[in-house]
Write a protein that holds these residues in place. Structure first.
Motif, short mmCIF file in Angstrom:
data_model
loop_
_atom_site.label_atom_id
_atom_site.label_comp_id
_atom_site.label_asym_id
_atom_site.label_seq_id
_atom_site.Cartn_x
_atom_site.Cartn_y
_atom_site.Cartn_z
N VAL A 92 5.91 8.10 5.43
CA VAL A 92 6.74 8.87 5.80
C VAL A 92 6.95 11.52 5.12
O VAL A 92 7.17 11.63 5.92
N LEU A 93 5.59 11.48 5.27
CA LEU A 93 5.13 12.80 5.07
C LEU A 93 4.68 13.12 6.57
O LEU A 93 4.06 14.18 7.12
N GLY A 94 4.59 12.12 7.34
CA GLY A 94 3.78 12.77 8.73
C GLY A 94 2.62 12.76 9.27
O GLY A 94 2.20 13.60 10.21
N VAL A 95 2.26 12.44 7.99
CA VAL A 95 0.16 13.31 7.87
C VAL A 95 -0.05 11.71 9.08
O VAL A 95 -0.84 12.35 9.62
N GLN B 86 0.84 -1.19 0.40
CA GLN B 86 0.30 -0.13 0.17
C GLN B 86 0.84 1.25 0.15
O GLN B 86 1.44 1.75 1.40
N GLU B 87 1.60 2.18 -1.06
CA GLU B 87 2.14 2.69 -1.66
C GLU B 87 1.40 4.44 -0.98
O GLU B 87 2.79 5.08 -0.53
N PHE B 88 0.23 4.00 -1.05
CA PHE B 88 -0.32 5.26 -0.93
C PHE B 88 -0.48 5.48 1.22
O PHE B 88 -0.03 6.85 1.44
N ILE B 89 -0.32 4.66 1.31
CA ILE B 89 -0.27 4.24 3.78
C ILE B 89 1.02 4.76 3.59
O ILE B 89 1.06 5.67 4.39
N ALA C 265 14.26 13.55 -0.89
CA ALA C 265 14.60 15.07 0.40
C ALA C 265 15.71 14.41 1.48
O ALA C 265 15.66 15.15 2.54
N GLY C 266 16.77 13.38 0.76
CA GLY C 266 17.97 13.55 1.92
C GLY C 266 17.41 12.54 2.77
O GLY C 266 18.14 13.15 3.83
N ARG C 267 16.34 11.91 2.76
CA ARG C 267 16.39 11.27 4.29
C ARG C 267 16.42 10.07 3.77
O ARG C 267 16.08 9.08 2.68
N HIS C 268 16.40 9.48 5.36
CA HIS C 268 17.09 8.16 5.54
C HIS C 268 15.86 7.13 5.83
O HIS C 268 14.45 7.47 6.30
N PRO C 269 15.96 5.43 4.79
CA PRO C 269 13.92 5.27 5.79
C PRO C 269 14.03 4.09 6.09
O PRO C 269 12.76 3.66 6.61
N MET C 270 15.07 4.48 7.16
CA MET C 270 15.11 3.36 8.47
C MET C 270 14.48 3.80 9.54
O MET C 270 13.00 4.85 9.96
N ARG C 271 13.68 2.48 9.69
CA ARG C 271 12.10 2.67 11.48
C ARG C 271 13.11 1.83 12.79
O ARG C 271 13.85 0.69 12.22
N VAL D 27 7.80 6.28 -3.24
CA VAL D 27 8.21 7.15 -1.93
C VAL D 27 9.40 6.93 -1.52
O VAL D 27 9.68 7.76 -0.78
N GLY D 28 10.29 5.73 -2.21
CA GLY D 28 11.88 5.65 -1.70
C GLY D 28 12.16 7.05 -3.02
O GLY D 28 13.45 7.59 -2.28
N GLU D 29 11.47 6.92 -4.29
CA GLU D 29 12.21 8.19 -4.55
C GLU D 29 12.22 9.21 -3.96
O GLU D 29 13.05 10.41 -4.21
#
Ligand code: BEZ
Ligand code: FE
Length: 288
Positions: free
Chosen positions: A76-79, A68-71, A207-213, A200-202
Motif C-alpha cells: 500500500v506504500l507503493g514500495v 502477511q501484514e508487512f507485505i 491517509a484518506g485512501r480506499h482499500p480496493m483493488r 495497514v487498514g488504520e
C-alpha cells in the motif's frame, strides 16, 4: 567518540558498522542514513516515535502463516511496485509484471479447460473462459510451462478468507503442451478490499485512501530456461482500475472480458449464456 551530538550522530553510527564492502554494507549504511534523514526532517516527539514503533510491532503481531501484514504495508506504500519497476526495467517484449500479493497458495495440477470455480460462486458468478498462449519473446510456443492461477470470487473473497468456499477454490495449475496454449473456465472476478482489520487498514483510513483493488486474475508462470513471470490480467471497465490500492495496474495487463450471448457456444463449455471470454498471450524472457 564520547561526545555524541545531534550533528555527529549519523556519522558515528555509520563509522561503528564494520561490514565488508558489498550489498549488505550498502543496505545497512543506506538504511541508517535515510532513517536518520527522515527523523531529522520530521522531528518526531518521543511520543510520536513510540507510536510509530507500536505500529510496526502490531504489524508484526498481525502476521501468521496465511496473513502477511508487512507485505501488505509494502504494497500500500507503493514500495512493492517500486521494487518491481526497478527489477523489470528492460522487458524486451516480455509480458509486464505486477505484485504477487499475499494470497498465493499451492494449487493442484488440473486438466486444461478445468473449471476452477467449485464453490457457491460457480452458481452466482458470471461464467468466463480464459485462454491464451505462453511463448518466448520471439513468439515461439513454450511446451511444459506451468501456469499457476488464483483469483477472488464474485463477492471479492479468496478461498483462504472465506469459510463458505471449498478449501482450495478459484486456483489451478496448468501445464502447456507443444502449442504453448492454456485455457481454463472460471467466473469473472470482482474488485475487493485488501485486508483492513489490521494496522495497514488504520494507515489507509488515516491517509484518506480506499482499500480496493480492481478485479484481476493472478498468474505465476514458470518454464525451464525462462525467467518466471508473476503478473495479473485486470478486467477493463472496473471502477477501481485508476486507483488500485497497491498501484499494480499497467495498461498492457488490462483486458476486455468479451460477452458472448450464444447458448450454443456456452454449451460447449458447460455454461449457460451469456458468458465472457478473454484471451491473453504471455511472453517470457529467456534466462541469460
Ligand atoms: C492481491 O492481489 O491478491 C493483493 C495484492 C496486494 C495486496 C493485497 C492483495
Ligand atoms: Fe488479488
Amino acid at each position: 567518540m564520547r561526545n555524541i551530538t545531534e550533528d555527529n550522530l549519523t556519522q558515528v553510527v555509520l563509522d561503528r558498522t564494520d561490514i565488508p564492502d558489498g550489498r549488505t554494507k550498502d543496505f545497512i549504511d543506506k538504511l541508517i542514513t535515510h532513517v536518520h534523514a527522515f527523523v531529522r526532517d520530521f522531528e518526531p516527539t518521543e511520543e510520536e516515535w513510540f507510536k510509530a514503533i507500536d505500529f510496526l510491532t502490531r504489524t508484526g503481531h498481525m502476521c501468521t502463516g496465511t496473513r502477511q501484514e508487512f507485505i501488505l504495508l509494502s504494497d500500500v506504500l507503493g514500495v512493492s511496485m517500486l521494487v518491481d519497476a526497478i527489477n523489470h526495467r528492460n522487458m524486451d517484449g516480455a509480458t509486464e509484471t505486477t505484485v504477487t500479493g499475499p494470497f498465493h497458495t499451492d494449487a493442484p495440477p488440473m486438466e486444461m479447460g478445468a473449471m476452477i470455480a467449485t464453490g457457491p460462486e460457480a452458481e452466482r458468478g458470471e461464467p468466463s473462459v480464459v485462454r491464451g498462449r505462453i511463448t518466448d519473446i520471439d513468439g515461439n510456443p513454450i511446451k511444459g510451462a506451468t501456469v499457476d492461477v488464483w483469483q477472488s470470487d464474485d463477492i471479492g473473497y479468496y478461498d483462504t478468507q472465506d469459510v463458505n468456499q471449498p478449501e482450495i477454490n478459484l486456483r489451478g495449475l496448468f501445464t502447456t503442451g507443444e502449442d504453448g496454449e492454456y485455457w481454463f473456465r472460471t467466473i469473472k472476478p470482482l474488485y475487493y478490499p485488501v485486508p483492513t482489520d489490521g494496522p495497514v487498514g488504520e494507515l489507509l483510513k488515516a491517509a484518506g485512501r480506499h482499500p480496493m483493488r480492481p478485479a484481476h486474475i493472478h498468474f505465476w508462470i514458470k518454464a525451464d530456461g525462462h525467467e518466471q513471470l508473476i503478473t495479473h490480467i485486470f478486467v477493463e471497465g472496473d471502477e477501481y482500475i485508476e486507483s488500485d490500492a497497491v498501484f499494480g495496474v499497467k495498461d498492457s495487463l488490462v483486458m476486455d472480458f468479451i460477452p458472448n450471448d450464444s447458448q450454443e457456444e456456452a454449451a460447449k463449455y458447460d455454461f449457460e449464456a451469456p458468458f465472457y471470454e478473454v484471451e491473453y498471450n504471455f511472453a517470457l524472457k529467456k534466462t541469460e
